[in-house]
Each structure stands twice: as structure tokens, then as C-alpha cells.
Design an enzyme around this catalytic site. Structure first.
Site, PDB file in Angstrom:
ATOM      1  N   SER A 105       0.797  -1.235   0.000  1.00  0.00           N
ATOM      2  CA  SER A 105       0.000   0.000   0.000  1.00  0.00           C
ATOM      3  C   SER A 105       0.825   1.279   0.000  1.00  0.00           C
ATOM      4  CB  SER A 105      -0.944   0.011   1.197  1.00  0.00           C
ATOM      5  OG  SER A 105      -2.109  -0.730   0.917  1.00  0.00           O
ATOM      6  N   LYS A 108       0.352   3.892  -2.738  1.00  0.00           N
ATOM      7  CA  LYS A 108      -0.602   5.009  -2.730  1.00  0.00           C
ATOM      8  C   LYS A 108       0.086   6.362  -2.654  1.00  0.00           C
ATOM      9  CE  LYS A 108      -4.456   2.343  -0.767  1.00  0.00           C
ATOM     10  NZ  LYS A 108      -3.815   1.044  -0.551  1.00  0.00           N
ATOM     11  N   SER A 305      -6.217   4.071   3.809  1.00  0.00           N
ATOM     12  CA  SER A 305      -5.639   3.103   2.867  1.00  0.00           C
ATOM     13  C   SER A 305      -6.745   2.498   2.001  1.00  0.00           C
ATOM     14  CB  SER A 305      -4.868   2.001   3.605  1.00  0.00           C
ATOM     15  OG  SER A 305      -3.944   1.377   2.718  1.00  0.00           O
TER      16      SER A 305
END
Length: 472
Positions: A105, A108, A305
Site C-alpha cells: 500500500s 498510494k 488506505s
């Protein structure tokens, strides 16, 4: 106006990060007028502003602090690290820093910077309704807003709403009664699930079919998802065909029932100009609602997230760059934008915008270069990337971390994005040293043992060591 929204204030000496005020309704269409509100007090500081005169750590000092920690068994046998000074961009430590690694993640951060650069912080995503080919027929045209709500009970505070759009449509149609709804979600193309996603992603609550039209991030029950968000880490059951679900919700809002409320996919007719009657011409716009500004969507994407928002943001980058609104288009466009910003695009290779794909690769040094670019004042629009970053021991995915004695130095002074897949653990962001110097760091590991708590603490010890020392 954007400056009043950003949680990160750029100054020549560095960054000052403050605690967010009330989230509900930020920049949403349901917010009370400014005249009706009493002035809010200034939010209290969470992270102190960096001291531009603070001494710069030396590479030797940083190496001495970190070398014993990066060899921790809980991090596995592939640990790639980059540390740099935000104000000067000077590299202070590297271990495999240029090696492309599975980022999870942490991806991102790249998606957020790319979409802010490509669209700008103030851009809003439209959802439109246009007249269909026959009187009373309505085409709902998705623009790629993943936060669109059905009504005031939506999952995302301040989101655009279908009930507002339905009211516009009824007014535009006048005496003509709605008879049929078609959904046009053709703005996005290609597969709705990325081939590199683990098999449980579509059903595990953290991913969804990515379509240009959806409500509440494709959540089946927005109210239930809101109630359980904290307990489930924002996991929620998703609908398999988000665009058709949104279309049925819209048809119901228009008063259609039974067979008339069933919807199919189609393409909106091209606008053909005015007609001699009061009936809107095929393709004529009947109404439009717009998403929260990009700055807020990026904030939510990073703080929660949110994988679905991330995939929608990657497609916005693609559309801004004239590429297909697909996984491949978003990945290619993100690479392009980062290259245009002067970042080493050869050190990033993406398959999606969320980090769910195991085929993504990013180097730690690209991440620290990216954070430096967003934080050194040279590109003020990119500073919005910091607003949603969790704070160690205080918020988001770092809320319950930095609690142990060996990591408490990082509590309140580390602000970072985390990433987790099985066997993959990553963290990247900002840390202020004990002398007040603002550093950026990235630690990526993609061969970790099955010891999640121990691995996270080993990662946190690295940033805590930076927080607790002058490293000179």
C-alpha cells in the site's frame, strides 16, 4: 482557499503538520454556509514544524544508528532502505535503495502525487445524467467518483449524492415522467480486477470491481460499513457489479418500480442540440453532481488506505494524460507523470494504483525522492499528500504502533504510509529528529517471515532510531 484545507503547511524551513479538525462535511455540498458557522479555533499541533537551522545528520551517524536494526531477523533477508533530508534532498543512508521492491500500500504515495500533479488539488469528478434516445429515458454517466453516495447516509462525509442528481433530473424533465434508466460506465475499460491481485481480494472486503460508476466505494451496506469501519479496518462486503447497483439505486430515486426499475449498460447519446419541444433532446445534460476536491479524495485514500479510491485516482491520472481508464492506463500514466516531475521513473513499475498487486515494484529511493519533492516547497500542490499520513501512536494504521519502549521515540514524530501483504511489509514517510531536522525514509521488505507483530516493530525501530537521535 486550498491553503485553509491542507493539513500540511509548507514553509521555507520545512513542514508543520497539525491535527485535523472535524472531518464530516469538509468541502462537501452539505456544509453550512460560512456565515452560519462560528470560527473554529486553530487545530493543535501534532508534529512540530521542522527547524530549518537544525543540524543535518551525517551519513556516518545515520549508518551507525540503523545498520544493527536493518539486519533484524523479523525483516527477512531482503531489506531495502533509503533515508534523505527533506530540505536539501541529500541522501543520508541507503541499503538496496535503488532496488525495485514489492511496495504493497505504500504505492498510494505514488498514486497520490501523480493525481495531484495531473488533476490538481481542486479538481472534482463529475457524475452526470443525460437524456436518453426516447422521452423519459435517462442515462446515468459515471465519471469515476468512487465516493458517490445514494443519499445523506453515504459512507464518505460530504460526498456527491444521487438523490441530489435525481432532483435535478426531475426538474429538467418537467412534465415528462422518467421511464427508464441506462448506465454508462464506459469511461473505464479493461478488467475490473487486476490480474496480479491475490484470489481473495475481490471477496475479502478491501478491494472491489473497479467501474466508472459506483456508490460508497461499492459497499453493499454503507450504514453498516460506517458502524464497523474501525473494528474491521475498513473492510466491508462489496457488490459484484457496482455500476448496475448504482443504476438501480438511481432508478428508485426517480420513482421507477418493477420492471421499469431494472437497468442495463449502454452509451449516452451524443448531444444533438435543442429541440422545438419542451422535451430535452437526446444527450442533453439533465443534471450533474461533483465529488469532493481531489485534495480530500487523496487524504481519504491515504488515511484509510482505501484501495478503491486509489484505483479510481490512478484512472484519473490516465484520463488526464489521454490514456485508457484502465489498470494498464493508470499505471502507464503514473509512470509518465512521475518522470515529468523529474523522478527516476525507471525505478517504478506498476500494475495498479492501490498496491494490492504483487507485480508492483518501487525502489525506496524513489519514495524518498517523491516525499522530498512534495515537501521541499518546490511543488506546493503536492503537499496535500501529507494530510492523510497516519501519525505514529496516534492515528490510522500507526494508531497502535510506536507503543513499546524500543519504539516510543517515534510516537508523534513519525508520519508515514504503511503497506502489508503476506510476506511484504513496508513503511515510508517523514520523521523529525531530536534536533528538529525533517527526514524522509522508506523501508521495503518483501521476503518477511510470518511474524507480523515482530516485523512491524522491527520496522518501527528504524524510524524511531531516526527520531531519537541527531545522528551526527
Amino acid at each position: 482557499m486550498l491553503a485553509s484545507v491542507l493539513i500540511v503547511a509548507l514553509a521555507a524551513v520545512g513542514l508543520a503538520v497539525v491535527r485535523p479538525g472535524p472531518v464530516a462535511g469538509w468541502l462537501g455540498e452539505d456544509s453550512p454556509s460560512a456565515a452560519a458557522q462560528s470560527p473554529e479555533p486553530d487545530p493543535p499541533a501534532v508534529l512540530a514544524g521542522a527547524d530549518g537551522n537544525a543540524p543535518l545528520p551525517t551519513p556516518e551517524g545515520v549508518r551507525a544508528a540503523l545498520e544493527p536494526l536493518v539486519r533484524a531477523a523479523a525483516l527477512g533477508d531482503r531489506v531495502n532502505v533509503s533515508v534523505a533530508d527533506v530540505a536539501t534532498g541529500q541522501a543520508l543512508y541507503g541499503k538496496g535503495q535503488d532496488s525495485p521492491t514489492v511496495p504493497a500500500s505504500v504505492t498510494k504515495l505514488a498514486t497520490g502525487v501523480a493525481v495531484l500533479a495531473a488533476r490538481g488539488p481542486a479538481y472534482r469528478i463529475p457524475t452526470r445524467a443525460v437524456a436518453g434516445p426516447a422521452p423519459g429515458e435517462v442515462v446515468l454517466v459515471g465519471g469515476g467518483d468512487p465516493t458517490l453516495a445514494v443519499d445523506k447516509n453515504g459512507f464518505y462525509p460530504g460526498a456527491a449524492r444521487l438523490d441530489d442528481l435525481a432532483a435535478q433530473v426531475r426538474k429538467a424533465l418537467g412534465a415528462t415522467a422518467p421511464t427508464k434508466v441506462t448506465v454508462d460506465s464506459s469511461l473505464f475499460s479493461g478488467p475490473v480486477y487486476e490480474p496480479g491481485w491475490d484470489p481473495d481480494i475481490p471477496t475479502g472486503g478491501f478491494g472491489a470491481a473497479i467501474t466508472a460508476l459506483m456508490t460508497d466505494g461499492a459497499r453493499r451496506d454503507a450504514a453498516e460499513a460506517r458502524r464497523t469501519a474501525e473494528a474491521t479496518n475498513h473492510a466491508a462486503e462489496r457488490v459484484p457489479q457496482p455500476d448496475l447497483t448504482a443504476g438501480r439505486q438511481f432508478a428508485k430515486l426517480l420513482g421507477l418500480t418493477g420492471a421499469a426499475a431494472e437497468v442495463k449498460r449502454g452509451t449516452a447519446p451524443a448531444a444533438s442540440g435543442a429541440t422545438a419541444t419542451d422535451t430535452p433532446a437526446p444527450g442533453a445534460e439533465l443534471g450533474k453532481v461533483q465529488s469532493l476536491p481531489m485534495v480530500r479524495l487523496v487524504d481519504i485514500m491515504i488515511s484509510d488506505s482505501d484501495n478503491v479510491i486509489a484505483e479510481a485516482m490512478a484512472r484519473q491520472v490516465a484520463l488526464a494524460k489521454g490514456k485508457p481508464g484502465s489498470f494498464a492506463g493508470g499505471a502507464a500514466a503514473t509512470d509518465q507523470v512521475l518522470g515529468e516531475l523529474g523522478l527516476p521513473a525507471d525505478e517504478i513499475s506498476l500494475a495498479d494504483g492501490s498496491g494490492l498487486s504483487r507485480t508492483n515494484r518501487i525502489s525506496p529511493s524513489l519514495l524518498t525522492d517523491l516525499v522530498t519533492l512534495a515537501g521541499n516547497g518546490s511543488h506546493p500542490d503536492l503537499a496535500a499528500i501529507f494530510g492523510g499520513l497516519p501519525v505514529g501512536g496516534w492515528s490510522g494504521t500507526l494508531d497502535e504502533r510506536y507503543q513499546a519502549a524500543v519504539t516510543k521515540a517515534g510516537a508523534g514524530v513519525v508520519r508515514a504510509k504503511t503497506g502489508t501483504l503476506s510476506g511484504v511489509n513496508a513503511i515510508a514517510g517523514l520523521v523529525t529528529t531530536s534536533d528538529g531536522r525533517l527526514l524522509t525514509f522508506a523501508v521495503l521488505t518483501d521476503r518477511t517471515p510470518d511474524t507480523l507483530d515482530e516485523t512491524r516493530q522491527a520496522l518501527d525501530r528504524i524510524s524511531s532510531a531516526l527520531a531519537g537521535c541527531g545522528c551526527r
